[in-house]
Design a protein around this motif. Structure first.
Motif, mmCIF file in Angstrom:
data_model
loop_
_atom_site.group_PDB
_atom_site.id
_atom_site.type_symbol
_atom_site.label_atom_id
_atom_site.label_comp_id
_atom_site.label_asym_id
_atom_site.label_seq_id
_atom_site.Cartn_x
_atom_site.Cartn_y
_atom_site.Cartn_z
ATOM 1 N N ALA A 119 0.846 -1.188 0.000
ATOM 2 C CA ALA A 119 0.000 0.000 0.000
ATOM 3 C C ALA A 119 0.882 1.238 0.000
ATOM 4 C CB ALA A 119 -0.916 0.016 1.230
ATOM 5 N N GLY A 177 -1.412 2.693 9.405
ATOM 6 C CA GLY A 177 -0.542 1.522 9.331
ATOM 7 C C GLY A 177 -1.159 0.302 9.981
ATOM 8 N N PHE A 232 3.907 -1.047 3.840
ATOM 9 C CA PHE A 232 3.278 0.269 3.929
ATOM 10 C C PHE A 232 4.305 1.305 3.505
ATOM 11 C CE2 PHE A 232 1.644 3.662 7.146
ATOM 12 C CZ PHE A 232 0.960 4.331 6.136
ATOM 13 N N ILE A 241 -4.158 -0.937 7.689
ATOM 14 C CA ILE A 241 -3.834 -1.659 6.455
ATOM 15 C C ILE A 241 -3.208 -3.018 6.754
ATOM 16 C CG2 ILE A 241 -3.619 0.481 5.110
ATOM 17 C CD1 ILE A 241 -0.586 -0.028 5.091
ATOM 18 N N HIS A 242 -2.488 -3.109 7.874
ATOM 19 C CA HIS A 242 -1.966 -4.411 8.280
ATOM 20 C C HIS A 242 -3.112 -5.356 8.601
ATOM 21 C CE1 HIS A 242 -0.284 -7.294 11.294
ATOM 22 N NE2 HIS A 242 0.621 -7.413 10.351
ATOM 23 N N VAL A 290 7.660 -1.017 6.698
ATOM 24 C CA VAL A 290 7.245 0.380 6.598
ATOM 25 C C VAL A 290 8.383 1.195 5.998
ATOM 26 C CG1 VAL A 290 6.337 2.375 7.831
ATOM 27 C CG2 VAL A 290 5.820 0.074 8.666
#
Length: 243
Positions: free
Chosen positions: A21, A93, A104, A96-97, A133
């Motif tokens: 994402a 974060g 991310f 979306i996880h 991330v």
């Protein structure tokens, strides 16, 4: 692909397929007489789209407000705190996880956001170690900019509405640039500005830090395509984050 145009019935399968994402993070602030207030949003969105195509990722809806303390007193600027940015990025974060993404990517279009993005990434790293991330702000650009710029930078770190950022816009969103209004403003920025809070109106009336009249789309293309290569390399080399 733009995440916002998916539907709830089909998106889960696509998340499992794509895994990455990309969140454009920008700002609303003064960019001189020739660029729009949304310059940082436009750049973040365009770069996110280009990266997503190359690594088969989803592009999330843009987070359009940033930490613009230095320019908050200029007409049109809208400032949010680092604390607010950290909180919302942290929440995104986690979300979306939970949805199934494994990576991310925060595509930053505004230097002032950098502290918040880094802190949010650290918090997520500590709490969700299996979520990769990234916080990208034109990685490697300084070297490439030096190769094409015709005028010395006004500051070692800042670039704003200048030859370089205007070249970015001419490459990515030329319809939003009015070169007839571009100006040359190379302020004298003291060393103190790096070590004490310094509103930018103390050294510039235009919010331009350089010679915007020297901007050219070919300069923007040269720098940004190399920056994109760097981002793709980082993603593909870091434990297979990208396909």
């Amino acid at each position: 692909m733009k995440f916002e145009f998916e539907n709830s019935y089909e998106v889960s399968d696509k998340i499992r397929e794509k895994k990455i994402a990309v969140l454009p993070v920008g700002a609303v602030e003064a960019h001189g007489p020739h660029l729009p207030l949304s310059t940082d949003n436009i750049l973040a969105e365009e770069m996110a789209g280009k990266l997503a195509k190359r690594v088969d990722a989803f592009v999330l809806p843009t987070l359009p407000y940033g930490q613009v303390w230095s320019l908050r007193n200029f007409p049109g600027s809208i400032n949010v705190s680092n604390e607010s940015l950290i909180s919302i990025l942290y929440d995104i974060g986690h979300s979306i996880h939970r949805q199934g993404f494994s990576s991310f990517v925060m595509m930053n279009g505004h230097l002032g956001n950098s502290t918040a993005l880094k802190e949010a990434a650290r918090k997520l790293f500590d709490e969700i170690p299996d979520l990769k991330v990234y916080y990208f702000f034109y990685p490697g650009m300084k070297e490439y900019a030096e190769e094409v710029r015709e005028n010395n930078a006004a500051h070692g770190t800042y670039f704003h509405a200048c030859e370089i950022e205007t070249s970015y816009m001419l490459y990515l969103s030329p319809d939003q640039v009015n070169m007839d209004k571009a100006v040359r403003d190379i302020p004298d920025i003291s060393l103190a500005a790096d070590v004490t809070p310094t509103p930018w109106e103390t050294f510039t009336d235009s919010a331009v830090l350089g010679d915007a009249t020297l901007a050219d789309d070919s300069k923007g293309e040269y720098i940004l395509e190399k920056v994109l290569d760097n981002m793709v390399d980082i993603l593909t080399q870091n434990e297979g984050a990208a396909k």
